[in-house]
Design an enzyme around this catalytic site. Sequence first.
Site, PDB file in Angstrom:
ATOM      1  N   GLY A 120     -18.507  -1.742  -0.766  1.00  0.00           N
ATOM      2  CA  GLY A 120     -18.539  -1.978  -2.207  1.00  0.00           C
ATOM      3  C   GLY A 120     -17.657  -1.014  -2.975  1.00  0.00           C
ATOM      4  O   GLY A 120     -18.033  -0.532  -4.045  1.00  0.00           O
ATOM      5  N   ARG A 121     -16.463  -0.736  -2.444  1.00  0.00           N
ATOM      6  CA  ARG A 121     -15.497   0.186  -3.051  1.00  0.00           C
ATOM      7  C   ARG A 121     -16.090   1.579  -3.240  1.00  0.00           C
ATOM      8  O   ARG A 121     -15.828   2.261  -4.230  1.00  0.00           O
ATOM      9  CB  ARG A 121     -14.963  -0.375  -4.370  1.00  0.00           C
ATOM     10  N   GLY A 122     -16.903   1.980  -2.282  1.00  0.00           N
ATOM     11  CA  GLY A 122     -17.494   3.310  -2.281  1.00  0.00           C
ATOM     12  C   GLY A 122     -18.895   3.369  -2.830  1.00  0.00           C
ATOM     13  O   GLY A 122     -19.633   4.320  -2.574  1.00  0.00           O
ATOM     14  N   PRO A 124     -16.121  -3.169   2.661  1.00  0.00           N
ATOM     15  CA  PRO A 124     -17.492  -3.419   3.126  1.00  0.00           C
ATOM     16  C   PRO A 124     -18.499  -2.428   2.561  1.00  0.00           C
ATOM     17  O   PRO A 124     -19.698  -2.617   2.727  1.00  0.00           O
ATOM     18  CB  PRO A 124     -17.367  -3.260   4.647  1.00  0.00           C
ATOM     19  N   TYR A 129       0.826  -1.205   0.000  1.00  0.00           N
ATOM     20  CA  TYR A 129       0.000   0.000   0.000  1.00  0.00           C
ATOM     21  C   TYR A 129       0.868   1.266   0.000  1.00  0.00           C
ATOM     22  O   TYR A 129       0.744   2.127   0.874  1.00  0.00           O
ATOM     23  CB  TYR A 129      -0.919   0.016   1.223  1.00  0.00           C
TER      24      TYR A 129
END
Length: 330
Positions: free
Chosen positions: A208-210, A206, A60
Site C-alpha cells: 500500500g505504498r508503505g 503490495p 524509473y
Amino acid sequence: MEQRRLGHEGPLVSAIGLGCMSIGIADVYTSSVQDDEKAVELIHRALDLGINFLDTANIYGDSELKVGKALRGCRNEVVLATKFGIVMGSDLHNRGVDGSPESVHRNCDESLKRLGVDHIDLYYLHRVDPQVPIEETVGAMAELVKAGKVRHLGLSEAAPNTVRRAYKVHPIAALQNEYSLFTRDPEEELLPVLRELGIALVAYSPLGRGFLGARFRSVDDLAPGDWRRGNPRFQGEQFARNLAIVDRLQEIAEEKHCTAAQLALAWLLHRNPDVIPIPGTSSIGRLEENIGAVQISFNDEDFNRIEAVLPKGAVGGERYAPEMMKILNG
C-alpha cells in the site's frame, strides 16, 4: 525461497521479487536510493536471500543502469523484467503513453543498452495506449521475441478484455497490477481471467505504498517532495481512516510475532498461489523484513480476522490522483 511460475511456460521466479523503482528516482519516495554502490549492495543482498526476480522500467530514473551494474557477472541468476510505454519525461502526475510499434522497438533497444544485457526475460507494456490497438502493440512486442531480444511478454494495468485480445496475438506470461490489502480490485474481474488464461499476476505496491508497513503516523513523515503527499490515500481524513486500519492490522501482526508488512505480504502469498508480490525498498533492513513473510503460516482464522479489520472497499481514497486514474485498466 519458494518459487512460482510466470505463466504456463514462463520461468520460475522467487515468490517475492524486488521492485527497483526506489533505487532510481529521486523525490518520488522519501527513502529513494541515489548512490550506485548502495543500490548494487541492495540488489546483491536480495540475490543472497533467494530473490531472483527483479522489476524495473525505463521511466524509473537511472534504475536500469543500476540494475545492469549489479548484474555484471551474475546475469544468468536473475529473471529480469522491465517496462516501456509511459513517455519518458512526461509529467509525473499526468503521464503520456505511447504503445506504437516504433516505440516498442526503440524503447527495447534503449533498455537493453542501459541494462547492458542481450535480452530481457519479461518485457511489459507499462500502460495501454488508448490510441493504438493492443493487437498492434503486442504484435510489435512479439517481434522482439522472434528477434531474441525478449523472452516473455507482459502487460500492466490492462483491463480483462484487453488481456484477452493481447493473448490472442501472443502468449502473455504476466500481468502487473497494484494488488494488496489496500487495493483488492483485481479480485473481481481480472484474476479470474488471468487464471483462465494461465497468466501470473505480479503485484506492485503490495504494501500500500508503505502504509501497510506501519511506517507513517503523519504526512509530515514524508519528505517534502515525496510523491505520496499528493496521493488521495495520504490526504486528511483519508489518511486518518487508513492509519486506523493499519493500527488494527498491527495488533494482529504482533499476535503472530511478525511485522505489519510481513502480515500483508503473507496474506497475498497464502491467498494467491499464482501472485508474485514485488515490494520495492531502498533499505536492506526492509528487504530482509519483507523476505521473512515467506516463513509466516496462515489459517482460516487469520484470513477471517483480517477480513473483519479490512474488508474490500474499506480503504479511504482512490489509489491515484484523477489524471493518473485515466490510464489505468486500459
